[in-house]
Design a protein around this motif. Structure first.
Motif, PDB file in Angstrom:
ATOM      1  N   ALA A  20      40.048  25.179  27.683  1.00 27.07           N
ATOM      2  CA  ALA A  20      40.593  23.772  28.457  1.00 27.07           C
ATOM      3  C   ALA A  20      39.533  24.215  29.855  1.00 27.07           C
ATOM      4  O   ALA A  20      38.780  25.114  30.074  1.00 27.07           O
ATOM      5  CB  ALA A  20      41.945  23.875  28.839  1.00 27.07           C
ATOM      6  N   LYS A  21      39.745  23.307  30.873  1.00 27.34           N
ATOM      7  CA  LYS A  21      39.299  23.611  32.254  1.00 27.34           C
ATOM      8  C   LYS A  21      39.788  24.507  32.959  1.00 27.34           C
ATOM      9  O   LYS A  21      40.606  24.353  33.956  1.00 27.34           O
ATOM     10  CB  LYS A  21      39.249  22.055  32.900  1.00 27.34           C
ATOM     11  CG  LYS A  21      38.264  22.130  34.031  1.00 27.34           C
ATOM     12  CD  LYS A  21      37.157  20.923  34.072  1.00 27.34           C
ATOM     13  CE  LYS A  21      36.733  20.829  35.393  1.00 27.34           C
ATOM     14  NZ  LYS A  21      35.411  21.433  35.383  1.00 27.34           N
ATOM     15  N   PHE A  22      39.586  25.746  32.605  1.00 28.06           N
ATOM     16  CA  PHE A  22      39.914  27.073  33.508  1.00 28.06           C
ATOM     17  C   PHE A  22      38.980  27.947  33.385  1.00 28.06           C
ATOM     18  O   PHE A  22      38.101  28.173  32.433  1.00 28.06           O
ATOM     19  CB  PHE A  22      41.235  27.334  33.095  1.00 28.06           C
ATOM     20  CG  PHE A  22      41.344  28.159  31.748  1.00 28.06           C
ATOM     21  CD1 PHE A  22      41.177  29.583  31.407  1.00 28.06           C
ATOM     22  CD2 PHE A  22      42.041  27.205  30.643  1.00 28.06           C
ATOM     23  CE1 PHE A  22      41.451  30.191  30.200  1.00 28.06           C
ATOM     24  CE2 PHE A  22      41.921  28.077  29.467  1.00 28.06           C
ATOM     25  CZ  PHE A  22      41.673  29.250  29.041  1.00 28.06           C
ATOM     26  N   SER A  23      39.019  29.076  34.027  1.00 22.45           N
ATOM     27  CA  SER A  23      37.938  30.168  33.992  1.00 22.45           C
ATOM     28  C   SER A  23      38.666  31.624  33.611  1.00 22.45           C
ATOM     29  O   SER A  23      39.987  31.590  33.709  1.00 22.45           O
ATOM     30  CB  SER A  23      37.376  30.433  35.590  1.00 22.45           C
ATOM     31  OG  SER A  23      36.729  29.293  36.032  1.00 22.45           O
ATOM     32  N   HIS A  24      37.853  32.276  32.822  1.00 22.81           N
ATOM     33  CA  HIS A  24      38.639  33.561  32.542  1.00 22.81           C
ATOM     34  C   HIS A  24      39.136  34.546  33.619  1.00 22.81           C
ATOM     35  O   HIS A  24      39.766  35.046  33.678  1.00 22.81           O
ATOM     36  CB  HIS A  24      37.475  34.413  31.600  1.00 22.81           C
ATOM     37  CG  HIS A  24      37.464  33.821  30.257  1.00 22.81           C
ATOM     38  ND1 HIS A  24      38.667  33.690  29.255  1.00 22.81           N
ATOM     39  CD2 HIS A  24      36.633  33.207  29.509  1.00 22.81           C
ATOM     40  CE1 HIS A  24      38.188  33.318  28.086  1.00 22.81           C
ATOM     41  NE2 HIS A  24      36.908  32.809  28.168  1.00 22.81           N
ATOM     42  N   GLY A  25      38.196  34.095  34.489  1.00 26.86           N
ATOM     43  CA  GLY A  25      38.330  34.912  35.992  1.00 26.86           C
ATOM     44  C   GLY A  25      37.752  34.005  37.104  1.00 26.86           C
ATOM     45  O   GLY A  25      36.673  33.414  36.906  1.00 26.86           O
ATOM     46  N   VAL A  26      38.236  34.410  38.193  1.00 28.74           N
ATOM     47  CA  VAL A  26      37.660  33.953  39.411  1.00 28.74           C
ATOM     48  C   VAL A  26      37.688  34.971  40.590  1.00 28.74           C
ATOM     49  O   VAL A  26      38.642  35.332  40.779  1.00 28.74           O
ATOM     50  CB  VAL A  26      38.278  32.707  39.714  1.00 28.74           C
ATOM     51  CG1 VAL A  26      38.045  31.832  41.307  1.00 28.74           C
ATOM     52  CG2 VAL A  26      38.610  31.720  38.893  1.00 28.74           C
ATOM     53  N   ARG A  27      36.487  34.818  41.289  1.00 31.21           N
ATOM     54  CA  ARG A  27      36.365  35.644  42.433  1.00 31.21           C
ATOM     55  C   ARG A  27      36.226  35.046  43.607  1.00 31.21           C
ATOM     56  O   ARG A  27      35.167  34.029  43.486  1.00 31.21           O
ATOM     57  CB  ARG A  27      35.276  36.858  42.526  1.00 31.21           C
ATOM     58  CG  ARG A  27      35.367  37.733  43.502  1.00 31.21           C
ATOM     59  CD  ARG A  27      34.265  39.021  43.094  1.00 31.21           C
ATOM     60  NE  ARG A  27      34.239  39.631  44.531  1.00 31.21           N
ATOM     61  CZ  ARG A  27      33.551  40.683  44.825  1.00 31.21           C
ATOM     62  NH1 ARG A  27      32.822  41.089  43.763  1.00 31.21           N
ATOM     63  NH2 ARG A  27      33.772  41.183  45.986  1.00 31.21           N
ATOM     64  N   LYS A  28      36.759  35.076  44.679  1.00 30.34           N
ATOM     65  CA  LYS A  28      36.647  34.417  46.014  1.00 30.34           C
ATOM     66  C   LYS A  28      36.935  35.405  46.856  1.00 30.34           C
ATOM     67  O   LYS A  28      37.888  36.168  47.290  1.00 30.34           O
ATOM     68  CB  LYS A  28      37.730  33.309  46.209  1.00 30.34           C
ATOM     69  CG  LYS A  28      37.402  32.732  47.207  1.00 30.34           C
ATOM     70  CD  LYS A  28      38.178  31.398  47.489  1.00 30.34           C
ATOM     71  CE  LYS A  28      37.796  30.588  48.662  1.00 30.34           C
ATOM     72  NZ  LYS A  28      38.312  29.077  48.717  1.00 30.34           N
ATOM     73  N   GLY A  29      35.698  35.866  47.705  1.00 28.61           N
ATOM     74  CA  GLY A  29      35.654  37.073  48.747  1.00 28.61           C
ATOM     75  C   GLY A  29      35.913  38.197  47.926  1.00 28.61           C
ATOM     76  O   GLY A  29      35.473  38.433  47.164  1.00 28.61           O
ATOM     77  N   ASN A  30      36.863  39.066  48.478  1.00 31.05           N
ATOM     78  CA  ASN A  30      37.335  40.173  47.834  1.00 31.05           C
ATOM     79  C   ASN A  30      38.459  40.083  46.973  1.00 31.05           C
ATOM     80  O   ASN A  30      39.063  41.056  46.757  1.00 31.05           O
ATOM     81  CB  ASN A  30      37.552  41.258  48.972  1.00 31.05           C
ATOM     82  CG  ASN A  30      38.884  41.118  49.715  1.00 31.05           C
ATOM     83  OD1 ASN A  30      39.444  39.909  49.912  1.00 31.05           O
ATOM     84  ND2 ASN A  30      39.378  42.042  50.296  1.00 31.05           N
ATOM     85  N   VAL A  31      38.843  38.837  46.490  1.00 35.50           N
ATOM     86  CA  VAL A  31      40.195  38.737  45.796  1.00 35.50           C
ATOM     87  C   VAL A  31      39.530  38.258  44.149  1.00 35.50           C
ATOM     88  O   VAL A  31      38.701  37.345  44.298  1.00 35.50           O
ATOM     89  CB  VAL A  31      41.102  37.718  46.142  1.00 35.50           C
ATOM     90  CG1 VAL A  31      41.946  37.333  45.278  1.00 35.50           C
ATOM     91  CG2 VAL A  31      41.624  37.988  47.436  1.00 35.50           C
TER      92      VAL A  31
END
Length: 137
Positions: A20-31
């Motif tokens: 579906a429309k999601f990511s296995h992981g997401v990084r934004k900055g240091n998170v």
């Protein structure tokens, strides 16, 4: 005005495209947020993902490996994890899961991540799902 941080989706080579429309992981900055992972083995072209085996041990170890692959893809390690959420399908698996979990994380040198465990329904054959939140730097 501060600079807007970019958000990057993470999909290791071992993973299939999400269903579906999601990511296995997401990084934004240091998170870095790892989506819930299950005990599917590495992706095989043209084949639907399947659990690595029927036992809690097999599925837990593969699930942890799948979470770790996303952490690695995002530049993190288990040492960066601050929260781990565990989803079990059977309350009777709690003690066995804790044994497997403690063995897996025995070599951590920093404080272990916080953890929540809940009981859920998962698709047939799946016994465990795990997600993680990591903070880098």
């Amino acid at each position: 005005m501060s600079e807007k941080l970019s958000k990057a989706a993470l999909t290791p080579a071992t993973h299939t495209t999400p269903p579906a429309k999601f990511s296995h992981g997401v990084r934004k900055g240091n998170v870095l947020q790892v989506a819930g992972q299950v005990g599917f083995g590495p992706a095989v072209e043209g084949q639907a993902p399947t659990p690595v085996g029927p036992t809690l041990r097999e599925q837990t170890l593969q699930t942890l490996a799948n979470v770790e692959a996303i952490l690695t893809e995002g530049g993190a390690t288990w040492e960066d994890a601050v929260m781990i959420r565990v989803y079990l399908t059977d309350t009777s698996h709690f003690a066995e899961f804790n044994e497997i979990y403690n063995e897996y994380f025995a070599s951590l040198t920093e404080a272990p991540a916080a953890r929540t465990t809940v009981y859920v329904g998962l698709p047939a054959g799946l016994l465990v799902e795990i997600d993680a939140l990591a903070v880098l730097g």
